[in-house]
Design a protein around this motif. Structure first.
Motif, mmCIF file in Angstrom:
data_model
loop_
_atom_site.group_PDB
_atom_site.id
_atom_site.type_symbol
_atom_site.label_atom_id
_atom_site.label_comp_id
_atom_site.label_asym_id
_atom_site.label_seq_id
_atom_site.Cartn_x
_atom_site.Cartn_y
_atom_site.Cartn_z
ATOM 1 N N LEU A 208 0.814 -1.209 0.000
ATOM 2 C CA LEU A 208 0.000 0.000 0.000
ATOM 3 C C LEU A 208 0.853 1.267 0.000
ATOM 4 N N MET A 209 1.988 1.219 0.671
ATOM 5 C CA MET A 209 2.902 2.366 0.668
ATOM 6 C C MET A 209 3.431 2.621 -0.738
ATOM 7 N N LEU A 210 3.780 1.553 -1.438
ATOM 8 C CA LEU A 210 4.257 1.694 -2.816
ATOM 9 C C LEU A 210 3.167 2.281 -3.704
ATOM 10 N N LEU A 211 1.927 1.844 -3.476
ATOM 11 C CA LEU A 211 0.803 2.370 -4.247
ATOM 12 C C LEU A 211 0.573 3.848 -3.955
ATOM 13 N N SER A 212 0.709 4.237 -2.688
ATOM 14 C CA SER A 212 0.499 5.640 -2.325
ATOM 15 C C SER A 212 1.599 6.524 -2.904
ATOM 16 N N ILE A 213 2.824 6.029 -2.904
ATOM 17 C CA ILE A 213 3.941 6.783 -3.498
ATOM 18 C C ILE A 213 3.720 6.936 -4.995
ATOM 19 N N ALA A 214 3.278 5.848 -5.632
ATOM 20 C CA ALA A 214 2.995 5.900 -7.066
ATOM 21 C C ALA A 214 1.858 6.872 -7.362
ATOM 22 N N ALA A 215 0.845 6.895 -6.492
ATOM 23 C CA ALA A 215 -0.300 7.794 -6.679
ATOM 24 C C ALA A 215 0.138 9.253 -6.602
ATOM 25 N N VAL A 216 0.947 9.579 -5.602
ATOM 26 C CA VAL A 216 1.436 10.951 -5.439
ATOM 27 C C VAL A 216 2.323 11.345 -6.612
#
Length: 229
Positions: A208-216
């Motif tokens: 989920l952290m990787l997804l949030s970084i990708a989203a930002v």
């Protein structure tokens, strides 16, 4: 960047969010106070080596601040697009990336600090009322460095994960969608089905952290060429 962040706090009247955070922390403490004796009486150790007391405080604060972060993201960013104030901001001689990054950091910093303080305040309150809650050193271990590291790291992770909801709201051009997505994300990460739960799972939160970084990264990199809503 610091000036832009302060401007965001001033423009969005950060005082009311501070007030709401204080009220929310007080409510969470009151609920913790009511359930603490029962949690403390349990001999069962929660998943990943935490006591039931620690797991309860994490659950309450994480759920509250993931949704709170979603609400602020909806107001600070998506709402700015909806009410056209972003048009004015983008007319300034400042790169769009910097403006959007300042808005994101304004929300992240506030909620991270608020979540850390909220946890510490609740733990301190539980200790101060230990004669009522009957908590012991085995329930909460403030003398250990790992206790504070867990608060700092878990708070950063939970606030960061909430930014996934921002991407969804931006794609659908709706501030309400951000809030709904944050609620769903909260239930997904903190809820359980029977005895099964993903709460506290390091691999799951890592994804989920990787997804949030990708989203930002996607939102920031695309802002220069994306049309204003």
């Amino acid at each position: 960047m610091i000036k832009l962040i302060r401007l965001e706090w001033k423009t969005n009247r950060i005082g009311r969010y501070i007030r709401n955070a204080v009220i929310m922390t007080a409510a969470l403490f009151a609920f913790s106070l009511l359930t603490a004796p029962e949690m403390s009486a349990m001999d069962t150790v929660a998943a990943y080596g935490r006591s039931m007391m620690s797991a309860m405080v994490d659950l309450l604060t994480h759920m509250a601040y993931m949704i709170f972060t979603g609400v602020m993201l909806a107001t600070f960013i998506v709402g700015a697009y909806e009410n056209r104030t972003m048009n004015l901001l983008f007319s300034y001689p400042v790169k769009r990336k910097k403006i959007l990054a300042a808005k994101m950091l304004a929300v992240w910093i506030f909620n991270y600090v608020a979540l850390v303080i909220s946890k510490l305040a609740i733990y301190a309150g539980l200790f101060a009322t230990s004669s009522v809650t009957h908590i012991s050193a085995s329930d909460i271990r403030p003398g250990r460095t790992s206790f504070y590291l867990n608060i700092l790291i878990s708070s950063g992770v939970m606030v960061s994960i909430s930014f996934i909801a921002l991407l969804i709201g931006m794609k659908l051009h709706s501030s309400k969608t951000v809030i709904v997505a944050a609620v769903i994300l909260t239930l997904f990460t903190q809820g359980n089905i029977g005895e099964f739960t993903l709460s506290g799972s390091v691999p799951f939160y890592g994804v989920l952290m990787l997804l949030s970084i990708a989203a930002v990264a996607l939102l920031v990199s695309d802002v220069e060429k994306r049309d204003v809503m």
